[in-house]
Design an enzyme around this catalytic site. Structure first.
Site, PDB file in Angstrom:
ATOM      1  N   HIS A  11     -25.480   4.533 -26.921  1.00  0.00           N
ATOM      2  CA  HIS A  11     -24.487   5.300 -27.673  1.00  0.00           C
ATOM      3  C   HIS A  11     -24.412   6.706 -27.083  1.00  0.00           C
ATOM      4  CE1 HIS A  11     -28.058   6.994 -29.457  1.00  0.00           C
ATOM      5  NE2 HIS A  11     -28.410   5.823 -29.950  1.00  0.00           N
TER       6      HIS A  11
ATOM      7  N   HIS B 264     -27.559   8.394 -25.953  1.00  0.00           N
ATOM      8  CA  HIS B 264     -28.035   7.963 -24.631  1.00  0.00           C
ATOM      9  C   HIS B 264     -27.188   8.599 -23.525  1.00  0.00           C
ATOM     10  CE1 HIS B 264     -29.470   4.430 -27.085  1.00  0.00           C
ATOM     11  NE2 HIS B 264     -30.571   4.741 -26.427  1.00  0.00           N
TER      12      HIS B 264
ATOM     13  N   GLN C 154     -43.650  -3.001 -29.265  1.00  0.00           N
ATOM     14  CA  GLN C 154     -43.547  -1.840 -30.148  1.00  0.00           C
ATOM     15  C   GLN C 154     -42.881  -2.160 -31.487  1.00  0.00           C
ATOM     16  OE1 GLN C 154     -41.004   0.299 -27.128  1.00  0.00           O
ATOM     17  NE2 GLN C 154     -40.029   1.152 -28.945  1.00  0.00           N
TER      18      GLN C 154
ATOM     19  N   GLN D 236     -42.824  10.317 -30.288  1.00  0.00           N
ATOM     20  CA  GLN D 236     -42.873   9.544 -29.037  1.00  0.00           C
ATOM     21  C   GLN D 236     -42.888  10.493 -27.842  1.00  0.00           C
ATOM     22  OE1 GLN D 236     -40.365   5.934 -28.167  1.00  0.00           O
ATOM     23  NE2 GLN D 236     -39.110   7.367 -27.050  1.00  0.00           N
TER      24      GLN D 236
END
Ligand code: PAF
Length: 284
Positions: free
Chosen positions: A32, A35, A62, A154
């Site tokens: 999207h 990104h 994950q 992250q």
């Protein structure tokens, strides 16, 4: 023209032809505008002579719930078109067997930073993320890798891993992209009904209210954000103020900046978001 490779051996052949710097954007696809911002930043970092590689891999390691893994969107033709439009040189979109030919025997332990917040609500998640990221780094050998700031924990863990294991890659981050109504872009937003989306908007509103209370200290920040969530009837999995570098909880005071982080389930959809809380900016 963006080339597509799906196996390790095709990747090795194509990698030899890429000119440096090689910039990697690791993704799980369903690309999207958030990104696109990563791809543009990667293209800028690569410069006219360098190369941009995008990996598209929905990493089973994950995901906690099988249903979440199964329903994760995989629109490869759309993703290729986005990569093409953003000047990507190479897409690596392997099937699961190519990344995990056997059961993964050794995984990356995210340490204590990986056990709080996302780590608490998604046990095993960060071990899965760091394991696949390290593997992608080994296979692709990028000079630079680009990650989004929406997944702040992250990002902090990837930076820590690269530091602790002396992985020869430089990590860049890109600011969260928001929709016109303030909701942070996510591949999961497509699962929200109209009503759920209205409820979900309490998340960016709560973050904004928290950031605006920055000058009054951590309790005021958390209180202001919590009130917005209460008004919307949204009970978060967590709402916390942390140090962005190590995700330690900020309880009493913060000097420069902290990160206000939130996770909440709206219907079946789990959303996360965060905002920088700049104490001195708010004081001015
Ligand atoms: O942020 C993501 O999309 C994923 O966690 C990543 C970094 C591609 C690893 O699977």
């Amino acid at each position: 023209m963006t080339a597509l490779v799906t196996t390790r051996s095709e990747l090795a052949t194509s990698r030899r032809e890429l000119s440096a710097p090689v910039v990697l954007v690791p993704t799980m696809g369903a690309l999207h505008d958030g990104h696109r911002a990563l791809l543009r930043s990667a293209r800028a970092a690569a410069g006219p002579g360098g190369s941009v590689v995008v990996s598209i891999f929905v990493n089973p390691l994950q995901f906690g719930e099988a249903a979440d893994l199964e329903r994760y969107p995989r629109p490869l033709a759309h993703d290729m078109a986005v990569c093409e439009a953003e000047g990507t040189d190479l897409v690596f979109a392997p099937p699961v067997e190519e990344i995990y030919p056997e059961q993964q025997r050794v995984t990356v332990d995210p340490g204590s930073m990986g056990t709080v917040l996302e780590g608490e609500f998604r046990p095993g998640h960060f071990a899965g993320v760091l394991t696949v990221v390290l593997k992608l780094f080994s296979l692709i050998r990028p000079d630079i890798a680009v990650f989004g700031e929406k997944d702040a924990q992250q990002l902090a863990l990837v930076r820590a891993m690269v530091d602790d294991f002396a992985v020869p890659v430089s990590i860049r981050s890109v600011a969260t992209v928001r929709d016109h109504d303030g909701l942070a872009l996510s591949s999961r937003n497509r699962f929200l009904s109209q009503d759920e989306r209205r409820v979900a908007l309490a998340i960016p509103r709560a973050l904004l209210a928290g950031a605006e209370a920055a000058g009054h200290g951590p309790k005021a920040v958390l209180g202001a954000a919590q009130r917005v969530l209460d008004d919307a009837g949204l009970k978060p999995e967590y709402l916390a103020l942390v140090d962005p570098g190590n995700f330690a909880f900020v309880r009493d005071d913060y000097l420069d900046s902290a990160l206000l982080v939130i996770a909440a389930r709206v219907g079946q959809t789990r959303l996360i978001d965060n905002v920088r809380v700049e104490r001195h900016a708010a004081d001015n």
